[in-house]
Design a protein around this motif. Structure first.
Motif, PDB file in Angstrom:
ATOM      1  N   UNK B  71       0.871  -1.190  -0.332  1.00 16.64           N
ATOM      2  CA  UNK B  71      -0.279   0.340  -0.345  1.00 16.64           C
ATOM      3  C   UNK B  71       1.466   1.317   0.403  1.00 16.64           C
ATOM      4  N   UNK B  72       0.168   1.546  -0.670  1.00 16.85           N
ATOM      5  CA  UNK B  72       1.342   3.228  -0.863  1.00 16.85           C
ATOM      6  C   UNK B  72       0.239   4.433  -0.192  1.00 16.85           C
ATOM      7  N   UNK B  73       0.621   5.266   0.394  1.00 18.62           N
ATOM      8  CA  UNK B  73      -0.068   6.319   1.172  1.00 18.62           C
ATOM      9  C   UNK B  73       1.378   7.756   1.632  1.00 18.62           C
ATOM     10  N   UNK B  74       0.733   8.402   2.627  1.00 19.94           N
ATOM     11  CA  UNK B  74       2.071   9.523   2.677  1.00 19.94           C
ATOM     12  C   UNK B  74       2.358   8.772   4.448  1.00 19.94           C
ATOM     13  N   UNK B  75       3.647   9.559   3.898  1.00 15.40           N
ATOM     14  CA  UNK B  75       4.239   9.562   5.079  1.00 15.40           C
ATOM     15  C   UNK B  75       4.056   9.818   6.984  1.00 15.40           C
ATOM     16  N   UNK B  76       2.885  11.346   6.071  1.00 14.58           N
ATOM     17  CA  UNK B  76       1.953  11.962   7.296  1.00 14.58           C
ATOM     18  C   UNK B  76       0.653  11.318   7.792  1.00 14.58           C
ATOM     19  N   UNK B  77       0.945  10.579   6.810  1.00 15.65           N
ATOM     20  CA  UNK B  77      -0.587   9.087   6.943  1.00 15.65           C
ATOM     21  C   UNK B  77      -0.491   8.428   8.182  1.00 15.65           C
ATOM     22  N   UNK B  78       0.633   7.538   7.909  1.00 10.40           N
ATOM     23  CA  UNK B  78       1.957   6.488   8.813  1.00 10.40           C
ATOM     24  C   UNK B  78       2.329   7.154   9.615  1.00 10.40           C
ATOM     25  N   UNK B  79       2.480   8.165   9.391  1.00  9.92           N
ATOM     26  CA  UNK B  79       3.006   9.060  11.223  1.00  9.92           C
ATOM     27  C   UNK B  79       3.182   8.245  12.606  1.00  9.92           C
ATOM     28  N   UNK B  80       1.876   8.434  13.136  1.00 11.88           N
ATOM     29  CA  UNK B  80       1.313   7.776  14.275  1.00 11.88           C
ATOM     30  C   UNK B  80       1.598   6.364  14.347  1.00 11.88           C
ATOM     31  N   UNK B  81       1.568   5.940  13.801  1.00  9.78           N
ATOM     32  CA  UNK B  81       2.592   4.271  13.672  1.00  9.78           C
ATOM     33  C   UNK B  81       3.270   3.932  13.440  1.00  9.78           C
ATOM     34  N   UNK B  82       4.117   5.085  12.870  1.00 10.40           N
ATOM     35  CA  UNK B  82       5.676   4.835  12.605  1.00 10.40           C
ATOM     36  C   UNK B  82       6.274   5.169  14.082  1.00 10.40           C
ATOM     37  N   UNK B  83       5.342   6.695  14.452  1.00  7.61           N
ATOM     38  CA  UNK B  83       5.985   6.843  16.148  1.00  7.61           C
ATOM     39  C   UNK B  83       5.132   5.644  17.253  1.00  7.61           C
ATOM     40  N   UNK B  84       4.535   5.343  17.299  1.00 12.47           N
ATOM     41  CA  UNK B  84       4.142   4.019  18.095  1.00 12.47           C
ATOM     42  C   UNK B  84       4.802   2.910  17.645  1.00 12.47           C
ATOM     43  N   UNK B  85       5.679   2.714  16.958  1.00 13.59           N
ATOM     44  CA  UNK B  85       6.791   1.382  17.052  1.00 13.59           C
ATOM     45  C   UNK B  85       8.140   1.663  17.511  1.00 13.59           C
ATOM     46  N   UNK B  86       8.825   3.477  17.082  1.00 14.29           N
ATOM     47  CA  UNK B  86       9.691   3.941  17.947  1.00 14.29           C
ATOM     48  C   UNK B  86       9.636   3.848  19.295  1.00 14.29           C
ATOM     49  N   UNK B  87      10.787   3.890  20.011  1.00  8.86           N
ATOM     50  CA  UNK B  87      11.191   4.028  21.103  1.00  8.86           C
ATOM     51  C   UNK B  87      12.305   4.674  21.237  1.00  8.86           C
ATOM     52  N   UNK B  88      12.684   4.625  23.014  1.00 12.89           N
ATOM     53  CA  UNK B  88      13.539   5.869  23.229  1.00 12.89           C
ATOM     54  C   UNK B  88      14.918   5.574  22.661  1.00 12.89           C
ATOM     55  N   UNK B  89      15.758   5.874  21.277  1.00 11.55           N
ATOM     56  CA  UNK B  89      17.044   5.385  21.262  1.00 11.55           C
ATOM     57  C   UNK B  89      16.572   4.416  19.833  1.00 11.55           C
ATOM     58  N   UNK B  90      15.293   4.730  19.592  1.00 14.72           N
ATOM     59  CA  UNK B  90      15.011   3.812  18.170  1.00 14.72           C
ATOM     60  C   UNK B  90      14.162   4.716  17.342  1.00 14.72           C
ATOM     61  N   UNK B  91      15.022   5.611  17.255  1.00 20.34           N
ATOM     62  CA  UNK B  91      13.297   7.097  16.435  1.00 20.34           C
ATOM     63  C   UNK B  91      12.756   6.793  14.858  1.00 20.34           C
ATOM     64  N   UNK B 293      13.622  13.398  23.723  1.00 18.93           N
ATOM     65  CA  UNK B 293      11.730  12.150  24.370  1.00 18.93           C
ATOM     66  C   UNK B 293      10.734  13.334  23.677  1.00 18.93           C
ATOM     67  N   UNK B 294      10.754  13.705  25.231  1.00 22.83           N
ATOM     68  CA  UNK B 294       9.863  14.548  24.763  1.00 22.83           C
ATOM     69  C   UNK B 294       9.013  15.058  22.797  1.00 22.83           C
ATOM     70  N   UNK B 295      10.343  15.712  22.947  1.00 18.91           N
ATOM     71  CA  UNK B 295      10.437  16.325  21.337  1.00 18.91           C
ATOM     72  C   UNK B 295       9.777  14.798  20.631  1.00 18.91           C
ATOM     73  N   UNK B 296      10.673  13.904  20.824  1.00 15.52           N
ATOM     74  CA  UNK B 296      10.392  12.459  20.102  1.00 15.52           C
ATOM     75  C   UNK B 296       8.637  12.648  20.123  1.00 15.52           C
ATOM     76  N   UNK B 297       7.895  12.011  21.290  1.00 13.06           N
ATOM     77  CA  UNK B 297       6.715  11.741  21.130  1.00 13.06           C
ATOM     78  C   UNK B 297       5.649  12.883  21.143  1.00 13.06           C
ATOM     79  N   UNK B 298       5.745  13.997  21.231  1.00 13.58           N
ATOM     80  CA  UNK B 298       5.152  15.528  20.659  1.00 13.58           C
ATOM     81  C   UNK B 298       5.037  15.984  19.162  1.00 13.58           C
ATOM     82  N   UNK B 299       6.092  15.144  18.729  1.00 18.45           N
ATOM     83  CA  UNK B 299       6.428  15.379  16.611  1.00 18.45           C
ATOM     84  C   UNK B 299       4.903  15.317  16.368  1.00 18.45           C
ATOM     85  N   UNK B 300       4.334  13.894  16.659  1.00 18.45           N
ATOM     86  CA  UNK B 300       2.918  13.740  15.871  1.00 18.45           C
ATOM     87  C   UNK B 300       1.883  14.635  16.542  1.00 18.45           C
ATOM     88  N   UNK B 301       2.051  14.875  17.353  1.00 17.35           N
ATOM     89  CA  UNK B 301       0.705  15.284  17.812  1.00 17.35           C
ATOM     90  C   UNK B 301       0.898  17.504  17.686  1.00 17.35           C
TER      91      UNK B 301
END
Lengths: 682, 682
Positions: B71-91, B293-301
């Protein structure tokens, strides 16, 4: 300026029945007072009241309340001073401040007190020079004349302040002459927790429970000012239905504006301002979470922003009220019909409204550039200083009448007070404010705007802000003086990062200002004069002018009102504050109050409301009775008063004040300030 | 939903000349295509395109681009998923993500893919039940009928999703039947720095240089979905003036709304939303300064908020354009005149506009309470979960047709996906979001509002937020399942702080919702049906319905435009991105790009614009040619497109897309993703 939601009534001309009006002292509403209250103030009464009322040049009102130069105003009017005198571990905003003796009174870095000693109509003098001019020549000559008249009036004395004031948006020009005092010291301030009890949630609401009081003292040549002109203290304070006067300095009203001007405010200015204020508020609120210090030094700015936001939100709501706006449209239609029905008037004034609309159409096109390039110091004290120094170097060599108005001879004393202020400057706060403001400038003008490219270069807003704060030594006051005195060469030689940026941006900044002044302001002023004259022609000159931050009297009565079908009583009591108390900010009373509870009279009147017509700038105004005695201290308006910028609805618009008895009671019983309580009114 | 300033043109009915229109697939614009482009798509072509286009149920569009479910879509459409799969040190948001083989593809916790398999007109079926009803009985039966039809359609299968969609604001009801896929895995995402190069300053602008691409894979029963319905890849990609189609899911347009509805949007909804978004933005921007960390997980919102803000600001600007708004007023006046000129129509539809205005007058009175009491989860995932659990316990025991629509049988699969999502939850972020939202609720409703007293008690917003986050264990997914399965008793017994708060607030919350549904929504829906019928009566049924987040086709051409007297060319190149590069966010290219520079074709087309009519929700839509081959990937609109919510101006409104050749070029040369490049279109 705190004072300033919902109004659905029409602007009322009937002079005899309404409390509406902010009356200049050379246009005192004697007739109306006599007709409604059978009270005829004497010339002595009026002069005494005028001289006992003062202005805080930064944007508030106040009054002399003792023969020793004691000045009563609001806590929020002295908030900046209290914050500036505080430091880490010594937070007078939180703890309050009390000078036990004169020697303990501390000078406020940026407060200037003005006492109005004369008003003179200079309309004819100005019009003699401008009446035959058009376009930018008209505007330039108008400003030149003002600067000349002010200079002549002050006659070289920094102790005298002279301002030519434009009344009726161009109908009249009056010269206001003040005694100027810049040595003003802090005497007393309660804790912010009681000065602003209820905080933003309760702001512009009633019932209220605020001791929004501070006491300052005017010093003259190093000693407390000895004066005969001060208000005595009323024994009982304000009573229900009593006739009351508020003598203060309402900042700005827009009741006489045309529909095109109101549309601009509604559709452009207010929305832009509200959005900017809202985002700034979010940013500052979160910045305060960094730590106690950041909380301390961002409190004043945050209060100012929240206060403006709430006032403007209420003002916009009034403009969005379709019934109210339609009444404004109708009023203008009727006036124009009357003008057009008279061939002479039609020829002279008929096109003024279309010209005003054209001016605002042009204004819309350059509004954002003008705001973000010229009308901003990017929330930074350091950049503000740099911009002033750069501009001063360019302006001061010019003859007085050719300078930008804020660099005219008459403006120099206040400019120097601000420029050489010892108020502390905090690096991290500077960086955040600059980062925010640069980001908004880029957002609004676009990343590819030539000005933004010049401002940011290849840096991000934060990179630039950090480099500027790190690269500037403008905290050093002797350096500022050196740069001010050194003029153009000193500025050109300076390697200070802020100075260099301000110098680099100056040409773009001057260019948009010139465009605004020549193409927009000129049109507005010329059309404004015509419209004022048309109003005089049709309605006569018995209407009061819109507020201009000059001394005005309003009269009214202590009175409750109806809200959502419920009666709101005019008084609250000290006991009410204890009932509203919780352990959480902003509803937590300070420890001094909790400790003094058993001593306090719970039934003592605390705050009250009246029908006086006031707005932002009136903060700190005395409320007095017929005997010119203090019965209260204005600090706010109710939520219904927020439409007051555009019209006055006497049924619900209320001024909100601290009762004089609550001031006495708490000075004595909470603050052990008997010496001050005893000085009040004496 | 990213896609969504200034428009001064009237809504245009002329079908043959304009590119305007978002056409449902059962109303394909065959006539217009034939007339203007001499192209007549076959039924097979239309069906293939429909089945190859997909919806991301969370608010985006996409397409199948390989036989293996890619499936092709935008990065910003999958942004939440990419953020949710990330963690500290693996952004992965910062570093990008690339699965080298199927086993490396990781499931997105909250993405659901919908493939449209059938559309059925159920208007007659619904109207048979509702046409004789009035008031709240009408509204309740309408919703009951929808829930019944959907349940019957899905027939108990969670693999089928059925939505009854209201078209023309009540003129028609169509049943959309989808294949539902909830196992959707992340395959590829570039770095945010190139996906969103230029960041907020460049958002909704053109020229652009964004690789706003992500690739997902739909899995069916644990294996990549094998499908015949996918788009092939165009060899050359989009060329100037070429006929292009966008098949996607525009979320909402307001082109058919009445003047009363538009006034509500202009004077109430948009201003409120913008102010709220602005303050939230300020708060989040500063929150991000707390640390990496705060920068990482507040970016999507923060992205979501900035994107909405910009889109709404442009939308409001269109509504504030006096010429444009006057055209809307005039359009309605003409329609009403035609209705009133026909006695039968007048009797049937004549009062509908006044009824709609009355509905919105009522809505204004309860707007704030409805927003802050019922339509909010206070920016908190935990409170959202608690509120859903409390509501589910109350709603699920009821028969399907009596439930709130979001708890109907057909809604359960998506509700469960969200409720049991493994997306991480961050305590400090929860506390800040709750503190902010509680503060705003108190500010709006007032500190003395009974609901606010119940919410806060004697606590401050921050004290309550901290106590709630500390006192809740709802991060624990098995606990959520237990509470969901345990129903009313489990909720009543739970001592979880969030559950207790949600349970305490539920009665007030339900009460304001009922008031809204019975007193406002009912009126809006009934008037909406009449107005749609009146429009059909006068204009026939050849107009496209307003967007409803259902599959639509728009056609257009690759074309530049004029802006401030300058020609904007339709294509940018990869070289242009390097020219715009600086070392500072958001204009810094990622290291992978800088490293690959020498290998890249600088003249390769990167982004382009076309006259296709799109809006927010269209993000991720494929742009295809007459051969149904991918020539681009929609990701934005230009600034002039922001008025597109209310009308379409073909001269300047442009859709903005990533060129298909840039996708190929960079997958191969920057990301060493030959295996994916080779899979595209095959």
């Amino acid at each position: 300026m705190k004072l300033s939601l919902l109004i659905a009534s029409v602007f009322i001309f009937n002079l005899a029945t309404a409390e509406e009006g902010m009356w200049p002292f050379n246009q005192f509403p004697t007739e109306q007072l006599k007709a409604k209250y059978q009270f005829t103030p004497t010339k002595e009464w009026i002069d005494h009241v005028r001289l006992s009322s003062i202005r805080l040049a930064g944007g508030c009102s106040g009054s002399f309340v003792s023969s020793q130069g004691l000045v009563m105003t609001n806590h929020h009017c002295a908030h900046s001073c209290i914050e500036q005198l505080s430091k880490s571990g010594k937070d007078y905003v939180a703890s309050g401040f009390l000078a036990k003796k004169h020697e303990d009174e501390v000078k406020c870095p940026e407060i200037e007190v003005n006492q109005l000693i004369d008003i003179k109509d200079v309309t004819a003098q100005i019009k003699a020079k401008t009446s035959k001019l058009k376009g930018k020549e008209f505007n330039e000559q108008l400003k030149a004349s003002m600067s000349e008249i002010e200079k002549e009036c002050a006659d070289g004395s920094e102790r005298i302040r002279c301002d030519v004031v434009t009344l009726y948006h161009g109908g009249q020009y009056h010269l206001y002459k003040y005694q100027r005092y810049q040595d003003v010291r802090l005497v007393f301030a309660p804790e912010l927790a009681i000065a602003f009890f209820g905080g933003d949630p309760d702001n512009f609401n009633f019932p209220r429970y605020n001791l929004d009081l501070s006491l300052l003292r005017v010093y003259d040549q190093g000693k407390p000012l000895v004066t005969k002109n001060f208000f005595k203290w009323s024994a009982d304070g304000a009573t229900e239905n009593e006739l009351t006067f508020v003598t203060g300095h309402p900042g700005k009203t827009s009741r006489l504006l045309t529909v095109a001007e109101l549309e601009f405010l509604r559709d452009v200015r207010m929305i832009n301002d509200l959005i900017y204020l809202a985002e700034t508020r979010g940013n500052l609120t979160q910045f305060q979470q960094r730590g106690a210090e950041q909380k301390r030094y961002a409190t004043g700015r945050l209060f100012g922003i929240e206060n403006s936001f709430k006032a403007k939100r209420g003002g916009l709501q009034a403009l969005l009220d379709q019934t109210f706006f339609a009444s404004k449209v109708n009023e203008e239609k009727q006036l124009r019909q009357k003008i057009n029905a008279n061939p002479k008037w039609k020829k002279e004034f008929g096109s003024a409204w279309d010209n005003m609309a054209a001016a605002y159409k042009d204004y819309r096109n350059i509004f954002e550039a003008h705001e973000f390039i010229e009308r901003t110091i990017y929330g930074s004290r350091l950049f503000g200083i740099a911009k002033t120094l750069v501009r001063a170097a360019g302006e001061l060599p010019k003859p007085n009448e050719k300078r930008f108005r804020e660099f005219s001879e008459a403006s120099i004393p206040q400019l120097k007070q601000s420029l050489f202020s010892e108020a502390p400057i905090y690096d991290d706060f500077e960086v955040e404010n600059l980062t925010f403001a640069f980001t908004k400038a880029r957002e609004t003008l676009g990343a590819d705007h030539p000005y933004i490219k010049k401002l940011l270069g290849v840096k991000s807003p934060r990179q630039l802000a950090e480099a500027l704060v790190k690269g500037s030594k403008l905290k050093d006051i002797p350096l500022r003086k050196k740069l001010f005195d050194g003029g153009e060469k000193a500025i050109a030689d300076s390697q200070d990062a802020m100075i260099r940026l301000a110098a680099t941006l100056d040409s773009e900044s001057r260019s948009i200002r010139t465009k605004y002044e020549d193409e927009v302001e000129t049109q507005i002023k010329q059309a404004g004069e015509k419209i004022a004259q048309a109003q005089f022609a049709v309605y006569g000159s018995k209407r009061y002018p819109d507020a201009t931050f000059t001394l005005r009297a309003s009269f009214g009565q202590v009175k409750g009102y109806q809200q959502k079908g419920q009666e709101v009583k005019p008084f609250t009591t000290i006991g009410g504050a204890f009932e509203r108390h919780t352990d959480a900010e902003p509803f937590a009373l300070p420890k001094t109050w909790l400790d003094a509870k058993s001593k306090l009279n719970m039934n003592e009147k605390f705050n009250f409301c009246s029908t006086n017509d006031i707005i932002g700038g009136n903060s700190g105004s005395p409320m007095i009775n017929k005997n010119a005695e203090v019965v209260g201290l204005i600090f706010d308006g109710n939520i219904q008063s927020l439409g007051g910028d555009y019209g006055f609805d006497a049924s619900v618009n209320r001024a909100v004040a601290v009762h004089s008895s609550a001031i006495m009671e708490t000075l004595k019983k909470v603050y052990q300030a008997e010496h001050i309580a005893n000085e009040l009114g004496k």
